[in-house]
Design a protein around this motif. Structure first.
Motif, short mmCIF file in Angstrom:
data_model
loop_
_atom_site.label_atom_id
_atom_site.label_comp_id
_atom_site.label_asym_id
_atom_site.label_seq_id
_atom_site.Cartn_x
_atom_site.Cartn_y
_atom_site.Cartn_z
N GLN A 30 54.07 -11.39 -14.73
CA GLN A 30 55.54 -11.44 -14.60
C GLN A 30 56.02 -12.89 -14.55
O GLN A 30 57.06 -13.23 -15.11
CB GLN A 30 55.98 -10.69 -13.33
CG GLN A 30 55.95 -9.18 -13.46
CD GLN A 30 56.91 -8.66 -14.53
OE1 GLN A 30 57.95 -9.23 -14.78
NE2 GLN A 30 56.52 -7.58 -15.18
N GLN A 31 55.21 -13.73 -13.90
CA GLN A 31 55.55 -15.16 -13.81
C GLN A 31 55.54 -15.78 -15.21
O GLN A 31 56.45 -16.53 -15.58
CB GLN A 31 54.53 -15.87 -12.89
CG GLN A 31 54.84 -17.34 -12.61
CD GLN A 31 56.23 -17.52 -12.01
OE1 GLN A 31 56.59 -16.86 -11.03
NE2 GLN A 31 57.04 -18.38 -12.63
N GLU A 32 54.50 -15.41 -15.98
CA GLU A 32 54.38 -15.94 -17.35
C GLU A 32 55.57 -15.49 -18.20
O GLU A 32 56.13 -16.28 -18.96
CB GLU A 32 53.06 -15.43 -17.96
CG GLU A 32 52.64 -16.18 -19.20
CD GLU A 32 51.31 -15.67 -19.75
OE1 GLU A 32 50.49 -15.13 -18.98
OE2 GLU A 32 51.13 -15.80 -20.98
N GLN B 1 51.75 -9.89 -10.90
CA GLN B 1 52.61 -11.01 -10.52
C GLN B 1 52.41 -12.19 -11.47
O GLN B 1 53.37 -12.83 -11.90
CB GLN B 1 52.31 -11.47 -9.07
CG GLN B 1 52.78 -10.53 -7.97
CD GLN B 1 51.91 -9.27 -7.87
OE1 GLN B 1 50.75 -9.25 -8.31
NE2 GLN B 1 52.47 -8.20 -7.31
N GLU B 2 51.13 -12.45 -11.79
CA GLU B 2 50.85 -13.58 -12.70
C GLU B 2 51.51 -13.36 -14.07
O GLU B 2 52.09 -14.28 -14.65
CB GLU B 2 49.33 -13.73 -12.88
CG GLU B 2 48.63 -14.33 -11.68
CD GLU B 2 47.11 -14.29 -11.82
OE1 GLU B 2 46.48 -15.23 -11.37
OE2 GLU B 2 46.57 -13.30 -12.37
N ALA C 94 58.52 -14.68 -17.10
CA ALA C 94 59.72 -15.37 -16.64
C ALA C 94 59.79 -16.78 -17.23
O ALA C 94 60.86 -17.23 -17.66
CB ALA C 94 59.74 -15.42 -15.12
N ASP C 95 58.62 -17.43 -17.32
CA ASP C 95 58.58 -18.80 -17.88
C ASP C 95 59.02 -18.80 -19.34
O ASP C 95 59.82 -19.63 -19.77
CB ASP C 95 57.15 -19.36 -17.79
CG ASP C 95 56.77 -19.69 -16.35
OD1 ASP C 95 57.70 -19.73 -15.50
OD2 ASP C 95 55.57 -19.86 -16.08
#
Lengths: 258, 783
Positions: free
Chosen positions: B479-481, B476-477, B483-484
């Motif tokens: 994927q978040q990075e 998740q971390e 996405a950013d």
């Protein structure tokens, strides 16, 4: 008659171990179109050297050789090659055929090479037909496909004659053309040479054979690089036979010290 | 009289003898050098690993008390381990390291750990081969980092940890047997104990790592220790056993093996030339040999005459080659000696001498073999020059009178080649081999530099890549990075498809549960990631793809079940596809996109730019400057970093090889043409007598070599692309690739190098054809 070959003050000197060997000394001679001249003389007299030098196969030391109006020493390498290809034919004493080619290919090679020049007017099939005809006349057609190592010396000599004649040269030089042949084969060769001479080809041959020389128009006798004398026999015709001419020539040769 | 004949031979055949001597010198130089180099590289590696006391198994774990307790518990019951050592390490990212001005920053694809100078196991040595030491304020760098960055001793490097930046003075480089190899992507940076402690105290203790080094009990193999440790189920960050350490130096071995292969090629060429010169000398002197026999010479006496000459040449060439090999070996081993401690003593010299003596021996033996023909020559051969007039098969393959259009020069050339093919064997073999030997390394280099080669390292083909981030993170971390980054790029109008590539630890469990092995797992946001040799990419959570090496080793095929442990959970997966990987000796698995492990060990992002191909290079530059913190690389830059100095070494060898082969081809062709012309003086004179010009004869010679060259080039190119591919396949199998697809660059393989060879051959033919002009018609009477 037009002069085909004019030789003036021709000298040929070999230098061996710093000592000079004058093989030809101030030779002067003229051969006219259609003439048949034989050169005779003892071994080492310079007959073959004369033949090689006047045909441009060897270099001269001094003097001048003019063939068909062109001074040989003035000709470029290419000009000299053109002359050999189209206007001269040479029959070697040792035959000198290319060992990689069959007898037939040896004969037609210079014929094909001549086609690459301008305006030859012949095709490869013309060359083939002419080669076939020559080989038949000299009775060697059956050797056509053979390697040169697979035929006898006599057959090879006749193949060499065919090769020399393939481009219908203006002048033919022959060094002992019948040297390796038996008398019957020799006569066949001479008949062919006489025939082409009658058709206009100038002929100069070196021979030890009186029978051969007796069929020529003129015989030159050489000793120590000089032409000691000449004996004019006139035009030979097969119908009249050569016995009388041989007798006359033998007598002259005896006088010359033969 | 023998001496007289020998003198005459040396005087008459100057070119032939000189070329032969040069070839013997070249062959002995390379054999002496490469055999010595192979020995020293191999023995240096063994002795250096032993001298450095590299532990049988080294593992790195997070500094957690429970891990330490687990290891202690495992050790209590494990008799295979004799001793254990620990050392603290701190992981650093390249962006924490401040380089001096003008120096290259450390690669984002290499991981770095800070450490203190070890004193019991995994020792390091200074460039003078003394144990390495540091004082407070000093930093030690391995030689590979010094060379890659250009940093010099005395310069300042800063380290930023926990927001504090500290400066250190670089001391001279150190040689590190444990992590020094180019191929290993983890490097140690040394600090003094005081400086290390200062940084260590400033960081949370659980961010530190511990390097556990295990020494096997006498008689226990290092692989047994690693197998046993794998059963302890500990979350290892990094694991390497002694055999893997040795394996990482494979590139050095490949280079010396390549040099040895080149010398073997040269020996082969030298032998071909030797055969050619001996046979042609015997042919020339067939008559003399027959006459010598006819007057009572024994075969042995005649052979001795020739043998004396070749022995002289072999001894002279061998001695010169040995002399040249000493500085050449020193030059060639310079790079290796920067990494390894080279063995001293005289064994290297003795090996060089023995190799040279062996070459001389082989040459003489070969001479004797070639001279068997002397036994056959009889008096009749002398008279007929070897021609007996007998023929058992049709000797003519083509006929001039049957060819309607072939120009005479071309016919003569073709007829020569077809009818005397045996005479051209030496030249044809030389040209085929030369072409193949040039093209095989060219294909190897092109294969390695091709972006597709990245796929063998488990990295998908893309336009750019971010630096690998090492550290346990959740999906998740990451994927978040991603996405950013995607959002920022989109806002800036950069249309990019970004994918995350994950690396995670897995453990293979055999069907009987007895055997296990740690294997790197990879997954990617896309389904189709690396090319599959068989089957397809895994899609469902219970699907997995394994490498062909694993398939062979564990006897598993597509459709079979296989058990793996991920995040401490054992699961059975269905194998959907087989791929190949060059990392970890070919052991890797590809996990389905939908499988979400709890912890990802390392990751990077790959990006494909949605723009026309011609705009991409410019856009990558822009992305690189705007996102400098991501340390973005192109595929080629990634490859350069992964393969390290190997690429530049390979390129240097290619250039050296091309130059050597061109010189040899020039020599051999020139020798060949000159010899042929010498043998064909009679034929050339005859051709001149019937009206062939010099240029027509030269054309025949040129065409003949051109026909041979064309055929040899075709065969050489085919050999390089097929047999060469197989040969390279065997080498790459050691690294884990079972089916190597060569990258053949048509412009180079089919045009540039063949044209280069052609130019060299034509230069040799034209420079040697001058003899034709000197052949006079009266030469034909000189037989």
């Amino acid at each position: 008659m037009t002069a085909v070959l004019e030789v003036t003050n021709l000298c040929k000197t070999y230098i061996v171990n710093k000592s000079q060997n004058n093989v030809l000394r101030n030779i002067n001679l003229t051969l006219h179109e259609g003439e048949f001249v034989s050169v005779m003389g003892p071994s080492g007299s310079g007959k073959s050297t004369l033949l090689y030098t006047v045909s441009g196969m060897d270099q001269l030391t001094a003097g001048e050789v003019v063939f068909d109006g062109q001074s040989l020493s003035q000709l470029s390498e290419k000009g000299m090659a053109e002359l050999r290809l189209h206007k001269m034919g040479f029959i070697f004493q040792q035959m000198h055929m290319l060992s990689n080619l069959s007898v037939y290919d040896n004969i037609i090679l210079s014929g094909y090479q001549a086609l690459s020049g301008k305006g030859s007017g012949r095709s490869r099939s013309d060359v083939n037909q002419y080669a076939d005809a020559l080989m038949r006349k000299l009775n060697i057609i059956e050797t056509a496909a053979h390697d040169i190592t697979e035929v006898s010396g006599g057959q090879l000599q006749r193949a060499c004659i065919c090769r020399a004649l393939i481009n219908e040269p203006a002048m033919l030089f022959a060094d002992e053309p019948t040297g390796a042949l038996n008398s019957k084969a020799a006569q066949e060769v001479m008949n062919e040479l006489c025939r082409i001479n009658r058709e206009g080809t100038t002929l100069m041959i070196v021979t030890h054979d009186v029978k051969v020389a007796a069929q020529s128009d003129k015989v030159l006798y050489m000793v120590d690089g000089n032409i000691q004398g000449e004996h004019v026999l006139g035009k030979y015709s097969p119908e009249q036979g050569s016995r009388e001419r041989e007798r006359s020539l033998t007598g002259w040769l005896m006088e010359m010290g033969w | 009289m023998f001496l007289k004949i020998l003198k005459k031979d040396l005087r008459r055949k100057k070119v032939m003898n000189t070329v032969l001597l040069v070839l013997i010198i070249l062959a002995s130089t390379l054999v002496a050098s490469s055999s010595s180099l192979m020995y020293s590289t191999s023995s240096a590696l063994t002795s250096f690993i032993s001298k450095s006391k590299v532990a049988d198994l080294n593992v790195t774990l997070a500094n957690k008390p429970e891990y330490a307790a687990d290891i202690r518990q495992w050790l209590e019951n494990e008799k295979k381990v004799e001793a254990v050592y620990t050392q603290q390490q701190i992981a650093v990212q390249p962006n924490q390291i401040g380089m001096p001005e003008g120096r290259t920053v450390f690669s984002g694809n290499t991981s770095f750990v800070l450490s203190t100078v070890p004193d019991q196991v995994n020792l390091i040595y200074s460039e003078d081969n003394e144990l390495y030491s540091l004082r407070q304020g000093e930093m030690g760098l391995p030689v590979s980092l010094m060379l890659a960055s250009g940093v010099q001793a005395g310069e300042q490097i800063s380290l930023t940890n926990g927001g504090v930046t500290r400066n250190y003075t670089v001391k001279g480089y150190f040689k590190d047997a444990f992590m020094g190899a180019d191929l290993l992507g983890l490097k140690r940076i040394m600090l003094s104990a005081e400086d290390f402690a200062e940084i260590g105290h400033s960081l949370p203790q659980d961010t530190l790592m511990i390097l556990w080094s295990f020494i096997a009990a006498p008689g226990v193999a290092s692989s047994e220790v690693s197998n046993s440790f794998a059963g302890a189920d500990l979350p290892v960050n990094f694991e390497v056993d002694k055999s893997l350490v040795s394996m990482t130096y494979m590139t050095d071995r490949i280079i010396s093996a390549m040099m040895f292969a080149i010398s073997l090629f040269l020996i082969f060429i030298a032998f071909l030339t030797l055969r050619f010169t001996i046979v042609s000398t015997l042919q020339d002197e067939y008559k003399e040999i027959g006459v010598m026999k006819a007057i009572g010479f024994q075969n042995q006496a005649i052979k001795q005459l020739y043998l004396t000459k070749y022995m002289g040449l072999a001894c002279l060439g061998g001695a010169a080659g040995l002399g040249i090999s000493i500085p050449l070996t020193a030059l060639m081993s310079r790079k290796t000696s920067q990494y390894l401690i080279m063995p001293g003593g005289s064994i290297r010299i003795i090996i060089s001498i023995l190799s040279t003596v062996a070459i001389i021996g082989f040459i003489l033996l070969f001479c004797l073999l070639c001279m068997r023909k002397i036994n056959k020559a009889s008096a009749i051969d002398a008279i007929r020059q070897g021609q007996t007039g007998e023929r058992f098969k049709a000797s003519r393959r083509i006929h001039l009178h049957k060819s309607r259009f072939l120009p005479t020069a071309f016919f003569l050339a073709l007829s020569d080649v077809l009818n005397r093919l045996k005479s051209y064997t030496s030249l044809i073999l030389t040209l085929i081999l030369s072409t193949a030997i040039i093209l095989i390394p060219v294909n190897l280099t092109n294969t390695i530099v091709s972006p597709a080669f990245l796929e063998y390292f488990g990295t998908v083909e893309a336009d750019f890549y971010t630096a690998t981030v090492v550290g346990d993170k959740t999906t998740q971390e990451i994927q978040q990075e991603k996405a950013d980054i995607s959002r920022r790029m989109k806002e800036q109008g950069i249309d990019v498809s970004l994918a995350a590539n994950y690396a995670l630890g897995t453990k293979y469990i055999s069907d009987d549960g007895q055997e296990n092995r740690r294997i790197n797992g990879q997954k990617n946001d896309f389904d189709e990631s690396v090319p599959f040799l068989e089957g397809t990419a895994p899609i469902l959570k219970n699907e997995i793809a394994v490498t062909t090496i694993m398939s062979e080793k564990y006897g598993k095929q597509v459709g079979d079940n296989i058990t793996f442990e991920i995040d401490g959970v054992r699961s059975t997966f269905i194998i959907t596809g087989l791929f190949q990987s060059i990392s970890n000796e070919g052991y890797a698995v590809w996990i389905a996109r939908d499988y979400n492990p709890q912890v990802i060990g390392a990751y990077l992002f790959s990006g494909t730019i949605n723009a026309p191909a011609d705009l991409k290079a410019e856009m990558i530059k822009e992305i690189q400057s705007q996102y400098s913190e991501l340390n973005i690389k192109t595929a080629l830059e990634m490859l350069g970093e992964i393969t390290g100095g190997f690429m530049s070494q390979l390129r240097s060898i290619n250039a050296l090889l091309t130059a050597i082969i061109c010189i040899i081809t020039l020599f051999i062709t020139s020798l060949f043409v000159r010899l042929m012309i010498t043998k064909e003086v009679h034929g050339i004179a005859v051709m001149k007598s019937i009206g062939f010009t010099n240029s027509a004869i030269r054309l025949w010679q040129v065409l003949r070599i051109l026909i041979i060259m064309a055929a040899s080039l075709i065969l050489g190119v085919i050999a390089a692309n097929t047999l060469g591919g197989r040969l390279l396949g065997i080498i790459f199998r050691i690294f884990g690739l079972t089916k190597l697809e060569l990258t053949i660059v048509p412009l180079q393989v089919f045009l540039f190098y063949p044209l280069l060879m052609l130019a060299v051959v034509m230069l040799a033919v034209y420079s040697s054809c001058g003899q034709i002009r000197r052949v006079q018609i009266w030469n034909m009477n000189k037989e």
